[in-house]
Scaffold this active site. Structure first.
Site, short mmCIF file in Angstrom:
data_model
loop_
_atom_site.label_atom_id
_atom_site.label_comp_id
_atom_site.label_asym_id
_atom_site.label_seq_id
_atom_site.Cartn_x
_atom_site.Cartn_y
_atom_site.Cartn_z
N ARG A 31 39.66 40.81 -38.65
CA ARG A 31 38.55 40.62 -37.69
C ARG A 31 38.19 41.90 -36.95
O ARG A 31 37.72 41.85 -35.82
CB ARG A 31 38.87 39.52 -36.67
CG ARG A 31 38.96 38.17 -37.31
CD ARG A 31 38.38 37.09 -36.42
NE ARG A 31 38.53 35.81 -37.12
CZ ARG A 31 38.29 34.64 -36.59
NH1 ARG A 31 37.86 34.56 -35.35
NH2 ARG A 31 38.44 33.53 -37.29
N ARG A 35 33.59 40.26 -32.78
CA ARG A 35 33.26 40.09 -31.36
C ARG A 35 33.91 41.08 -30.41
O ARG A 35 33.52 41.18 -29.26
CB ARG A 35 33.61 38.67 -30.92
CG ARG A 35 32.69 37.62 -31.51
CD ARG A 35 33.22 36.23 -31.25
NE ARG A 35 34.53 36.04 -31.89
CZ ARG A 35 35.31 34.99 -31.69
NH1 ARG A 35 34.94 34.04 -30.86
NH2 ARG A 35 36.47 34.89 -32.31
N ARG A 44 24.28 40.63 -32.90
CA ARG A 44 24.34 39.20 -33.13
C ARG A 44 23.55 38.37 -32.12
O ARG A 44 23.49 37.15 -32.25
CB ARG A 44 25.81 38.73 -33.15
CG ARG A 44 26.55 38.87 -34.49
CD ARG A 44 26.06 37.87 -35.53
NE ARG A 44 25.93 36.53 -35.01
CZ ARG A 44 26.95 35.70 -34.78
NH1 ARG A 44 28.16 36.04 -35.11
NH2 ARG A 44 26.74 34.51 -34.27
N ASP A 80 32.51 34.72 -43.72
CA ASP A 80 33.14 33.57 -43.07
C ASP A 80 33.79 32.72 -44.15
O ASP A 80 33.29 32.62 -45.27
CB ASP A 80 32.12 32.75 -42.29
CG ASP A 80 32.80 31.68 -41.45
OD1 ASP A 80 33.11 31.98 -40.29
OD2 ASP A 80 33.07 30.59 -41.97
N TYR A 155 38.63 21.99 -43.90
CA TYR A 155 37.30 21.91 -43.27
C TYR A 155 36.47 20.77 -43.88
O TYR A 155 35.80 20.03 -43.17
CB TYR A 155 36.56 23.24 -43.39
CG TYR A 155 37.06 24.29 -42.43
CD1 TYR A 155 36.95 24.10 -41.06
CD2 TYR A 155 37.63 25.47 -42.88
CE1 TYR A 155 37.41 25.06 -40.16
CE2 TYR A 155 38.09 26.44 -42.00
CZ TYR A 155 37.98 26.23 -40.64
OH TYR A 155 38.43 27.17 -39.76
#
Lengths: 348, 348
Positions: A31, A35, A44, A80, A155
């Site tokens: 990652r 962010r 973003r 993702d 998921y």
């Protein structure tokens, strides 16, 4: 073979992954693109997560940001875990503050039979992004990325993120034939997604099984390992090193190695010397700085980085990384200092 | 010693915890009192969590509900991990959908110095609830309950539940003297909370370290173990068996045993035979049915219960339980059937 490709094959990253001698330990961060970087947050503000992952220009820019800033030894494709499912036609979205939400959870034989396959033609945008990145990165290798069948299955079956994976485990134990059909299908999706990245020039591939640590070793061996092994086996002929990683996998490290990866990722709970003992001498290791400690001040970070490097010397190959993804609150300057520190310590 | 007390000392539960022979394995469930029971949900519609924990009439009724319904071999005091902090005067509340929220998180030396101690006089309601329960329960033993210092510290430092415990770990590593002062203080709070329960007639005590599994063994040994050991050591003279439990503790099982408990709880990731090997022959084990599998249908539940019982025979004592708390969505009838099944299998 072209010159840049030779350079990438001889990169610090690939050499460490192949358990060949390296002067210093290569370093990247799970990652790293995302962010924690203000330049990412700026990009973003008006673009949704899945849109950002499907626009080659944005994927390229976001993937490059941490390489420029931190001078890490590898880029990791910005993507993702659920992207290949969406590309195949599964109706899902990523909801801020929640995570992936699947419109129609997959729980019956009919649901599994109706799952679409992924065709390489549906992920031209990945091919384009990887080719663009390989051109921009020059000698820096790009790591391709996909979620493993079990994590994708969770998921789909839960309909979104789950703490206890109760429906997933119920399906696994209660209807094992249906479970194996689902995972075999997802192994195909994951394989296609990763093969496109290798063909477009990725120098290594990481198979990320986020939730594997929720399983006992017995359940992992019976219900998950055969399918992760199928993915990794189908990628062997790409010739690039393969990494397999999950969180909370202390009980599974030996099995993760047996899935066929060249490198096994280790979280922060098991020191690398002990992890390497469990995984065996034929695999390199990757990890295991506790990401929570990135906020503990530089003296603590420095001590922990040196400890991880020292313990990593017991493994036949070590790629420095965190034990999980970069937390969003991380000060990016700390990551840059970690890279400098890792590069300052001789390895072999 | 009174007759009921003798009966409780000779209960199936206490004998198994003491590693004495038992005809069948005693069984109870973590969070057996709570949201899985319709009679609990009915009681709680107009009462907040912390109020329910501080009213002896409600604590008694809620604690008795699963004993009546499932015929388990022990009651567990209905309480909450943060209750002793609140009783001592810390300003906190339990917010539905969030968990405990602390008004003023504890992060500085002044914050730690200002933390109130817990006086037995502040938990007269616990004394009253336990005495009432012991009277109602007759021969069925009551297990007392408290959170361990590390888990309490995490709530105080983070200000609420946390996924990565980053502030907690930063304090631990960055200011170890302050950290140890905080944990020593919390060990005192926990000890007082548990001693009151033992004095009022609890037959066993469980020290629950919810978040210990977030730590590496090295961090647990340095920053947490001394304080859990202080609590368990201070309870030794109560004469009741002590249980120590956390989730995701595969790497910590040996250390959890060294903290001084008679019984170490094991989640669903490590089979009981392997867990007992790690913990050693001087401790009983408790666990490890995967709570997620309670929704997988009876054939799966039955197979897993029998497997846990079979693996538990390798341990010198086994208390049947789940590997974590009862999920709220659990069908209570499944738990009742699990109790019947456990009682139908001979142990020694």
């Amino acid at each position: 073979m072209s010159a840049p490709s030779e350079v990438r094959t001889d990169s610090l990253l690939v050499r460490a992954m192949r358990r060949r001698p390296v002067p210093t330990t290569p370093v990247w961060f799970m990652r790293q693109a995302g962010r924690s970087l203000p330049e990412y947050r700026a990009l973003r503000t008006e673009v949704g997560m899945l849109e950002a992952c499907t626009r080659p220009d944005l994927v390229t820019e976001i993937t490059l940001q941490p390489v420029r800033r931190h001078r890490v030894d590898a880029a990791i494709l910005f993507s993702d875990i659920v992207l290949p499912l969406r590309a195949a036609g599964v109706d899902l979205d990523i909801v801020a503050g929640v995570g992936p939400v699947v419109a129609a959870p997959v729980r019956s034989a009919a649901d599994v039979a109706a799952l679409p396959a992924l065709d390489a033609g549906q992920i031209g945008f990945i091919d384009e992004a990887v080719r663009s990145l390989v051109g921009e990165l020059g000698p820096t290798p790009l790591i391709g990325f996909a979620g493993a069948p079990f994590t994708l299955a969770s998921y789909l079956v839960e309909g979104g993120p789950s703490k206890d994976h109760a429906r997933t485990k119920a399906l696994m134990h209660g209807e094992p034939e249906l479970w194996h059909a689902l995972l075999a299908h997802l192994a195909g999706v994951t394989t296609t997604f990763l093969r496109v990245q290798a063909a477009a020039g990725a120098s290594a591939l990481q198979l990320f099984d986020s939730w594997a640590g929720a399983l006992s070793a017995a359940d992992y061996a019976t219900y998950v390992l055969p399918h992760s092994r199928a993915v990794l086996g189908a990628l062997a002929d790409t010739g690039v090193p393969l990494v397999h990683f999950g969180v909370g996998t202390g009980e599974l490290l030996r099995l993760l190695g047996e899935a066929g990866a060249d490198v096994v990722g280790v979280d922060w709970r098991v020191p690398l010397d002990e992890a390497s003992r469990r995984i065996g001498p034929d695999r390199a290791v990757q990890g295991n700085l506790d990401p929570a400690l990135l906020r503990a001040g530089w003296p603590v970070v420095e001590r922990e980085v040196r400890r991880v490097l020292a313990e990593g010397r017991a493994a036949p190959g070590h790629v420095f990384n965190l034990g999980h993804g970069v937390p969003p609150e991380t000060d990016p300057d700390v990551l840059t200092r970690v890279v400098e520190l890792v590069h300052s310590v001789p390895r072999d």
